[in-house]
Each structure stands twice: as structure tokens, then as C-alpha cells.
Design an enzyme around this catalytic site. Sequence first.
Site, short mmCIF file in Angstrom:
data_model
loop_
_atom_site.label_atom_id
_atom_site.label_comp_id
_atom_site.label_asym_id
_atom_site.label_seq_id
_atom_site.Cartn_x
_atom_site.Cartn_y
_atom_site.Cartn_z
N ASP A 108 -1.66 1.90 -7.43
CA ASP A 108 -1.57 2.64 -6.18
C ASP A 108 -1.40 4.12 -6.48
OD1 ASP A 108 -0.69 3.18 -3.27
OD2 ASP A 108 -0.96 1.01 -3.31
N HIS A 162 2.18 6.15 -0.23
CA HIS A 162 1.72 4.78 -0.05
C HIS A 162 2.26 3.85 -1.13
CE1 HIS A 162 -1.26 1.44 -0.15
NE2 HIS A 162 -1.29 1.63 1.15
N ASN A 183 -9.07 -2.66 6.44
CA ASN A 183 -8.61 -2.26 7.77
C ASN A 183 -9.75 -1.82 8.69
OD1 ASN A 183 -6.01 -2.67 6.84
ND2 ASN A 183 -5.76 -0.55 6.22
N SER A 205 -2.56 -3.43 3.37
CA SER A 205 -1.80 -3.10 2.16
C SER A 205 -0.40 -3.67 2.23
CB SER A 205 -1.72 -1.58 1.99
OG SER A 205 -2.97 -1.02 1.72
#
Length: 549
Positions: free
Chosen positions: A178, A211, A304, A367
Site C-alpha cells: 500500500d 490509505h 470500486n 480496500s
Amino acid sequence: MDLPVRAFTRFGKTEGGFPGPSAGRYIYYRRDLREGFGLEWTPLCRDMAGRMTDDRDAPRYFVRFADAASGRRFVSLLRQQLAGGRSGLADAVETFGGARVVRFRLKEAPAVDPAAGLAVEEDRKLSIAATKVYLPFSGGASLAFDPGKKIPWGVAEIGAPKLWSKSRGRSVKIGVIDTGADYRHPDIRHALCRGINILDHRFPAEDDNGHGTHIAGTIAAGAAATGRGIRGVAPGAEIYPVKAFDREGSAYVSDIVLAIDWCLANGMHIINMSFGMPDYSQSLHDAVREAWDNKVTVVASAGNSGKPAEVDFPARCSFAIAVGALNRRGRIASFSNRGNEVDVYAPGEAIYSAWLKGRYNELNGTSMAAAHVSGTVALILAKRREMSPDAVRRVIVRSSSPLAGADSAPDAAGRLNAVRAFAMAMRQARAAGRRQGRRPSGRFGMAAGEEQDNRRSSRLRKFLKTAAAGLRPAAAATRRARHAPGRRAAASGVRRTSARVRRLRALSDPKSPGSLQARRHPDGAGRRAASPAGRRPRPHRSAKTARYR
């Protein structure tokens, strides 16, 4: 020249912890690129040398080799082709992981013969699979701690708090590919380990986006020492941040491939990949399959885009657990992709978790749903480390609860249920122990029956130690009699017969003067006469008492 379809290559570790050419582990590949190197690759390197450019706006391509030795030979041959008048471009060839991954910029894509066993791919971009609720990904203002959200609704929804008395995911290594992580956040710093910054190895994997910190908090956050903090699904798990995404939340495919190679070389048990792209990548597919074949469970987000029958890559890869998102009502979130490739749905709407600078934030996205699944897998692997990724996926899928309303369908994926998944995994472990004739061990890190063998070895050592001292080990009955109230303690380690047993033996022995038979017939009169020769005596009426005559 035909290349072998199946071959095994070795690799170890080189600088930065990446795979290298030294002997270490065996990895499966479809082709062995070490054979026929000079014959097939010389024309290809000549063609690439003619197409290379130093223009930073030109598209970037990369090659992933089966081993670092083949990569170094390829780079050597390519630089030989660039030596005549274009030596300046030789420095533009980027090598990573001991030259296992090679990157360069080309004016146009080269024509590669598939028979050569070499895949040259354009280095495309991926994006993190999350949408913002309150804040942009800037790390600026954020939310303060909310005491009412100490256990976020997603963690409570899947039933993780009910399992913390049995498992907390202790010592399970999770590689989170990430944007990095905030090592100073009080809720996750206990779980963060030294990861790697793929973008620049000279710096730590610090999060400049938010994130990655949010994902780490959902997986393994633990309340701070002051009690002011949130809880993740597996508070005892170990998080290894692998920074492959920049401040804007973007990364190249080659960075993801390098991140997977690092996780594989450093012994990760789970890889969380909360990102995706609509296109297919052969190199990324091979990297995910390599991790899956080495018993590393890969969890990926479905995307998404809100598409009803399309799942992002690599989640739609058959070697990853694809996760969709649910809202608070237990329905599939409007932004979540859905389709037959989705294995399970997990909470992904308004997920409250850690953020930069020790604060918190709420985010939507698949996520966050993938993070809930990674934490659940950690709870299972903490008790059943021997489970393969295929077995883990079957447990997650079969234990899921059916969706409600219009989302329910016989062939649709269900809702993540951590309690049922953990119970199913433990039942399978007990059943496997019964089939092997051994009791499955409940101790972490031991296979079924290994703990019993350790106990037998311990008893044998105690017996030999007692025998060497010249004593006989006391039986269990003697130990109970020794500690019974009103009895004198026997000598330590010496077997003794209790007074009650001695009296019973005296009464049942015919030769003893105090026996019952001697008391009833002092002179021997009244006894049954002997049977005639050749004739068996008539049996007693009671078979039970006949055994004692």
C-alpha cells in the site's frame, strides 16, 4: 529451440531483501529462461536497443525473469548492443531485485516471439481501491478519536471480538502492499514491523497518503496503553508495510511485482492488496500465482467502479481471495464491483480506522473490506499455520452467511462471518487429527500429535532421572493415597501398598491364617469333594463368582 515447460529455479536474497541467485527456495515457473539464452535473446536485445529512448514521457516497459541470473545476463547482452554509439542509454536500464525485474523506456512496443519465453509488458498504473468520505488523501485535517467507535462497526459485524479469547492472530506476518504506514500512530505501532519502501529503498515505508495506515488499523489496531484507541480484527498480527504507492495513491505494475517478490522472500503468511486495475497483466498474474504456490494467502479488493459483472485485477485472478464491500444494512455497497469472481463480501462503508498524525478517518471502499478478510485469515492461521491458501479460501467461502434482500442468490458470495470461519477451521483440524490417530495440538506452531510426542519425551526423561537415583516411580494410585486425608505420607518416590489392599489380599488368600476360608473351616471340613478322575467339575451357578473359586 523448444524450452522446457516445467522447471525449477533457485533464489535467495540480495540487497534490500529481494530474491537473488543464491540457493534458498524453490519456485515454480512455466519456462526456464536460462537455456537457449544467447540464441533466442540476441535478436530481441538488438531490437530493444534500437527502440530505447531517454525521453521521460515515453512509455515504460519491464521484464520479469524467472531468476536474477537470467536478468543479469539479459542486461549484459542489452548493454552490449547499446555500446556502439548509444552508451548513454545503458544507464537508463533500471534493474531491481538483483536484476530479476528490468525496466526501460521504448519508443514503441517490441515484437516478442512467445516461443522465446520472455514477456515484455508496458508498465501500467494501478490505483488504491478506496473512496474518500470526509477528507482527500492529503494527510491534512482529520477526525478526533470517538469513544463510541472503539470497536468499529465492521469489526463487530464479523464477530471478531468473540474470538479474541481464542486467537488474536499472534505472530502471523501480513504484508500490506500500500502507501506505507504511520509508525508513530499509538494504535498500530505495536504491530508495525520493518517493511520496505519500493519507491526508494533509502527511506522507510512511511505513509504520506493515509490509505495504508487506515488498512493497517483495520487489520491489527490495538487499544493504546491509555485505553484511548480502536481495535482491529487481529490485534496480535504483525504488519509489514510495503510502500509501492506514491502520495497520490498510484503505483506501477512493476512496483507491485517487486513488492510481491519482497513479501515472498521475507516469509509473509498473508499479502493484503487493496488495489486493482481493469486490465490484465501476465507478470502480475505470475507473481500472485507464485505467492499462492508458496502457501501465501493473497487477499485482493474487487474494485470500486460499481460494475455488476466485472471485478478488478488481480482480484479476479484464481489465486487470490476477491473481496467485495457491504454497507451497514448488510447489502452490497453501491460502489462495490460484483460478479462470480467475488469470493466473499465484508464491511466496506464508513469504516472508522487509524489515519496520519495519530488521528482517525472514515473511508468507503473494497480496500477496507479486504482488510477485514486479511484479519480474519490471521485469526485462523494463528492456530492452524499449516492451512494452505486453497483451504483458507474454502473455509472463508463456505462459512459465509447468505446476503439479505435482492442481493441473495444461490450462486452468489456470502457475508464474511469470522466466528463461523474460525469454528470450521478448528473442526477440520480435529477431524484431521482423528483420521491420523492423534489429537490435534492446540499449541501454536505445532502439528497434530507433536505436542503429545513432546509430553511422552518429557515423561521418559523423568523416568530415567528417577531410575538413575535408585528409586522407583510412584504410581498414580499411590500418589492419591499419599495425599489422602488421615494417611501418613509415603516415602518420596517409593511404591508402597496401602493397608486396605493388604487386608483384602489377606482375606482372599486361602493359605493365610486370617482368610475367610480358614475362619469358616478351620479343619478343612465342609469343602466340596474332589471330582472323579476324567470328569470336569460342575460349573458354579454364577459365572462372575466362578472366576474367583
